[in-house]
Design a protein around this motif. Structure first.
Motif, PDB file in Angstrom:
ATOM      1  N   VAL A  22      43.211 -15.230-101.419  1.00 31.50           N
ATOM      2  CA  VAL A  22      43.122 -13.800-101.131  1.00 31.50           C
ATOM      3  C   VAL A  22      44.372 -13.230-100.476  1.00 31.50           C
ATOM      4  O   VAL A  22      44.660 -12.039-100.600  1.00 31.50           O
ATOM      5  CB  VAL A  22      41.865 -13.509-100.270  1.00 31.50           C
ATOM      6  N   TYR A 178      36.564  -7.535-100.012  1.00 27.80           N
ATOM      7  CA  TYR A 178      37.678  -7.276-100.929  1.00 27.80           C
ATOM      8  C   TYR A 178      37.908  -8.519-101.771  1.00 27.80           C
ATOM      9  O   TYR A 178      38.026  -9.631-101.249  1.00 27.80           O
ATOM     10  CB  TYR A 178      38.952  -6.940-100.157  1.00 27.80           C
ATOM     11  N   GLU A 179      37.990  -8.346-103.103  1.00 23.77           N
ATOM     12  CA  GLU A 179      38.236  -9.449-104.030  1.00 23.77           C
ATOM     13  C   GLU A 179      39.627  -9.323-104.627  1.00 23.77           C
ATOM     14  O   GLU A 179      39.963  -8.281-105.220  1.00 23.77           O
ATOM     15  CB  GLU A 179      37.188  -9.457-105.140  1.00 23.77           C
ATOM     16  N   ARG A 180      40.422 -10.376-104.477  1.00 23.48           N
ATOM     17  CA  ARG A 180      41.790 -10.334-104.991  1.00 23.48           C
ATOM     18  C   ARG A 180      41.823 -10.233-106.502  1.00 23.48           C
ATOM     19  O   ARG A 180      42.623  -9.477-107.072  1.00 23.48           O
ATOM     20  CB  ARG A 180      42.562 -11.580-104.548  1.00 23.48           C
ATOM     21  N   SER A 181      40.960 -10.980-107.183  1.00 23.40           N
ATOM     22  CA  SER A 181      41.063 -11.075-108.649  1.00 23.40           C
ATOM     23  C   SER A 181      40.885  -9.727-109.333  1.00 23.40           C
ATOM     24  O   SER A 181      41.490  -9.457-110.377  1.00 23.40           O
ATOM     25  CB  SER A 181      40.026 -12.067-109.185  1.00 23.40           C
ATOM     26  N   THR A 182      40.064  -8.866-108.748  1.00 20.05           N
ATOM     27  CA  THR A 182      39.806  -7.563-109.353  1.00 20.05           C
ATOM     28  C   THR A 182      40.445  -6.428-108.557  1.00 20.05           C
ATOM     29  O   THR A 182      40.357  -5.269-108.979  1.00 20.05           O
ATOM     30  CB  THR A 182      38.294  -7.305-109.439  1.00 20.05           C
ATOM     31  N   ASP A 183      41.058  -6.774-107.416  1.00 17.64           N
ATOM     32  CA  ASP A 183      41.636  -5.773-106.519  1.00 17.64           C
ATOM     33  C   ASP A 183      40.610  -4.677-106.228  1.00 17.64           C
ATOM     34  O   ASP A 183      40.901  -3.488-106.283  1.00 17.64           O
ATOM     35  CB  ASP A 183      42.904  -5.155-107.124  1.00 17.64           C
ATOM     36  N   SER A 184      39.393  -5.106-105.911  1.00 20.78           N
ATOM     37  CA  SER A 184      38.308  -4.158-105.704  1.00 20.78           C
ATOM     38  C   SER A 184      37.551  -4.488-104.423  1.00 20.78           C
ATOM     39  O   SER A 184      37.648  -5.594-103.883  1.00 20.78           O
ATOM     40  CB  SER A 184      37.340  -4.180-106.888  1.00 20.78           C
TER      41      SER A 184
END
Length: 299
Positions: A22, A178-184
């Motif tokens: 992350v 917050y999720e890094r893979s989806t930037d969401s």
């Protein structure tokens, strides 16, 4: 092709960390540090659990994230099964079914004080009725002791469901992830509908230990931050980042924190510092202490 030597194992693990951790800058620091150790031959004489322990210690030396680990499992597991995203969820659900969705014991203590011993944060779907059944059993008590001293983690959504029982409606913003893979960002709020009565206007005490981790910490921290519970016991382990597991070999898995939790009240989380108790006592004294305080408070 099977991964057979330490260089391949560490290279594969670091690739996963670089791609998914992350905090990308910290991932780069970890990558440089471990590749330097690898080049210096520090892992040449290690294998199996000893290799995993050493790599984990070095990972956390650079980046003190309790979820960032290389894990050894004695029983081999097929890489194809491990690599299947759905397999991880099914394994978790199977564990929750075997563990009664995390609920080890429900008890009514002297003075009509309820006590729930919870070991996992269950899936909010499959675990909903079990959580509701436990809350139904303590619904008429005068205070509640929520024993998380042996709670090792679980589902963020499950933690949000547990939290929901202690607030009057579905309008309390608990935290964000917050999720890094989806930037969401995914928001977690209390649930508007529950299968059992809410536990309102009565004291709640959360019992913790140095073993309490991850999802258990989520529940303790959130209730404390919102002023809904007092935490009694020890400072918890300090793992706040939702994590993915990636197979490296049939015996080795790398766990990569792929998201971070942000509490709606504090704007931060318990990563690296743990949940700090309101009443610091040895874990084995937490139940007695909280029970005594509840009885004295209620008269």
């Amino acid at each position: 092709m099977a991964i057979s030597d330490n260089a391949e194992i560490i290279d594969s693990a670091l690739d996963r960390i670089m791609a998914g951790y992350v905090f990308p800058r910290r991932a780069a620091e970890v990558d440089r540090a471990l590749r330097a150790r690898l080049a210096a031959g520090e892992y040449d004489a290690l294998s199996g659990p000893a290799l995993c322990a050493a790599v984990t210690a070095h990972l956390q030396e650079v980046c003190p994230d309790r979820h960032l680990r290389l894990l050894w499992q004695d029983e081999p597991r097929p890489l194809t099964a491990l690599a299947d995203d759905g397999a991880g969820r099914e394994a978790f659900l199977a564990l929750m079914r075997a563990e009664n969705h995390g609920i080890r014991r429900t008890e009514q203590l002297d003075g009509n004080i309820g006590c729930l011993d919870v070991r996992w944060m269950a899936d909010a779907g499959e675990g909903a009725h079990a959580i509701g059944a436990a809350m139904e059993l303590v619904a008429r008590t005068r205070a509640l002791l929520l024993d998380l001293r042996k709670c090792r983690g679980g589902s963020p959504a499950g933690a949000a469901m547990w939290c929901s029982y202690f607030f009057p409606d579905g309008e309390v913003h608990l935290n964000d992830i917050y999720e890094r893979s989806t930037d969401s960002i995914r928001q977690y709020w209390t649930l508007p509908h529950l299968p059992a009565p809410r536990y309102l206007d009565r004291p709640v005490y959360v019992l913790t230990s140095a073993t309490t981790f991850s999802g258990g910490e989520d529940l303790a921290y959130t209730l404390q931050a919102h002023g809904r519970a007092e935490v009694v016991g020890e400072t918890t382990r300090g793992g706040a980042h939702p994590t993915l597991r990636h197979p490296v070999t049939e015996h080795i898995t790398v766990t990569v924190p792929a998201a971070r939790t942000v509490n709606a009240v504090t704007g931060t989380n318990w990563e690296g510092v743990g949940v700090q108790p309101d009443r610091a006592v040895a874990a084995e004294k937490a139940l007695e202490t909280a029970h005594g305080e509840a009885r004295e408070r209620l008269g």
